[in-house]
Design a protein around this motif. Sequence first.
Motif, mmCIF file in Angstrom:
data_model
loop_
_atom_site.group_PDB
_atom_site.id
_atom_site.type_symbol
_atom_site.label_atom_id
_atom_site.label_comp_id
_atom_site.label_asym_id
_atom_site.label_seq_id
_atom_site.Cartn_x
_atom_site.Cartn_y
_atom_site.Cartn_z
ATOM 1 N N ALA A 271 -2.001 8.694 -0.899
ATOM 2 C CA ALA A 271 -3.324 8.417 -0.340
ATOM 3 C C ALA A 271 -3.531 9.157 0.975
ATOM 4 O O ALA A 271 -2.588 9.407 1.735
ATOM 5 C CB ALA A 271 -3.484 6.919 -0.117
ATOM 6 N N TYR B 224 0.348 3.510 -3.150
ATOM 7 C CA TYR B 224 -0.546 4.633 -2.857
ATOM 8 C C TYR B 224 0.190 5.680 -2.018
ATOM 9 O O TYR B 224 -0.229 6.018 -0.908
ATOM 10 C CB TYR B 224 -1.796 4.150 -2.111
ATOM 11 C CG TYR B 224 -2.728 3.308 -2.942
ATOM 12 C CD1 TYR B 224 -3.693 3.898 -3.750
ATOM 13 C CD2 TYR B 224 -2.649 1.918 -2.917
ATOM 14 C CE1 TYR B 224 -4.554 3.133 -4.515
ATOM 15 C CE2 TYR B 224 -3.497 1.141 -3.685
ATOM 16 C CZ TYR B 224 -4.447 1.750 -4.475
ATOM 17 O OH TYR B 224 -5.294 0.978 -5.241
ATOM 18 N N ARG C 293 -9.481 -2.134 -1.389
ATOM 19 C CA ARG C 293 -8.482 -2.421 -2.418
ATOM 20 C C ARG C 293 -7.578 -3.593 -2.036
ATOM 21 O O ARG C 293 -6.911 -4.156 -2.911
ATOM 22 C CB ARG C 293 -7.616 -1.187 -2.677
ATOM 23 C CG ARG C 293 -8.368 -0.024 -3.338
ATOM 24 C CD ARG C 293 -8.834 -0.405 -4.723
ATOM 25 N NE ARG C 293 -9.546 0.669 -5.397
ATOM 26 C CZ ARG C 293 -10.866 0.874 -5.306
ATOM 27 N NH1 ARG C 293 -11.605 0.067 -4.549
ATOM 28 N NH2 ARG C 293 -11.433 1.868 -5.946
ATOM 29 N N ILE D 208 -7.672 3.561 2.354
ATOM 30 C CA ILE D 208 -7.623 2.302 1.606
ATOM 31 C C ILE D 208 -8.307 1.208 2.429
ATOM 32 O O ILE D 208 -7.842 0.830 3.501
ATOM 33 C CB ILE D 208 -6.174 1.883 1.296
ATOM 34 C CG1 ILE D 208 -5.414 3.035 0.637
ATOM 35 C CG2 ILE D 208 -6.154 0.634 0.423
ATOM 36 C CD1 ILE D 208 -5.998 3.472 -0.678
ATOM 37 N N GLU E 157 -5.098 -1.510 -9.137
ATOM 38 C CA GLU E 157 -5.354 -0.900 -7.832
ATOM 39 C C GLU E 157 -5.567 -1.936 -6.735
ATOM 40 O O GLU E 157 -5.589 -1.594 -5.551
ATOM 41 C CB GLU E 157 -6.582 0.017 -7.904
ATOM 42 C CG GLU E 157 -6.428 1.201 -8.840
ATOM 43 C CD GLU E 157 -7.684 2.053 -8.867
ATOM 44 O OE1 GLU E 157 -8.668 1.684 -8.182
ATOM 45 O OE2 GLU E 157 -7.680 3.089 -9.563
ATOM 46 N N THR F 124 -4.498 2.539 5.902
ATOM 47 C CA THR F 124 -5.478 1.466 5.755
ATOM 48 C C THR F 124 -6.454 1.404 6.915
ATOM 49 O O THR F 124 -6.184 1.886 8.010
ATOM 50 C CB THR F 124 -4.780 0.100 5.647
ATOM 51 O OG1 THR F 124 -4.074 -0.145 6.868
ATOM 52 C CG2 THR F 124 -3.816 0.058 4.487
ATOM 53 N N VAL G 8 0.842 -1.202 0.000
ATOM 54 C CA VAL G 8 0.000 0.000 0.000
ATOM 55 C C VAL G 8 0.875 1.250 0.000
ATOM 56 O O VAL G 8 0.633 2.201 -0.765
ATOM 57 C CB VAL G 8 -0.939 0.008 1.217
ATOM 58 C CG1 VAL G 8 -1.641 1.355 1.352
ATOM 59 C CG2 VAL G 8 -1.980 -1.102 1.096
#
Length: 297
Positions: A109, A106, A176, A114, A204, A144, A102
């Motif tokens: 992000a 990302y 994701r 996520i 993704e 996350t 992640v």
Amino acid sequence: YWMFDVNGAMGEYGVDAVYASCEGDTTMANTLIENYAADNYDIILVIPLDEKGLEDSITAARAKGPMVVLMSNEPEYEVDGGLTADMEACGYAVADMATYWVEQNYPDAEPDSIGVAIVASETPANYKLCKEAMVNTMDEGELTYTAYKSGDLDGGSMDSGFTFAENALTADPNIRIFLTQENEASKGINNYLLSRAGDLDLEEFAVFSINSDITSIGLVTTASSEPAASTLRGLIPYGSDDVGRVAADIAYGLLSGEKEAPYWIFDELHTQPNRKLFDVMTKGSGDARMQPLYFLI
């Protein structure tokens, strides 16, 4: 599948073994243990869903004569030997792998953006610890959050994994990342994502698994040498193919009187195609025995 390994190894030792399933019922497991003890079996090897619920029957069985080997977390009561797997460590490892993925994919992000879906079993007890390790790690991640999780999924089949992924994304389209203990379930999740290739950007998504089938990872190639279509990004392999055989070795050691059996922790973070790695760690074979100074260095 562990029991197939046990039966095969016992046959090689010339020991007759019988197999019975408790069908996920602790009451039935207690009855089976009591019956085997009454029938004067020499040793009873148990894979319990809940080792605590078997204390009375196992204690009574040992008092009557049979030795008991447990394939589960080490219980608070006495058994003659046992074997467990550090599934909690596997849970932390696969969650760390997903967290790194992640962070790499990302980088921009927003915090807690996520979604992570975790499919895992609550039984046996070490699988519950594995699930808790995955949940705790992903909940602590800055990017996350654990959006959707489930208990036991019909034995972790491909169909149950497919349905799980469908339900998860319906409940939270921000998901994701998928984490699972089950090899077949991870394939089912991947199949669902592939079925949505027309409206989802598969780059993704990522599926991470704990299993012993390394060919399921998305890095395998097809006959045409093109990368296989897959969202399976990584796995923590473990030695399930050998767990049953090691348990049989423990049981036979007790039966033959060759050794006392401690309660062993079978480190499933070491994948092994055969017994050689296990022998090196436990019997001092190879360099550990022939070159002790080199080994210490």
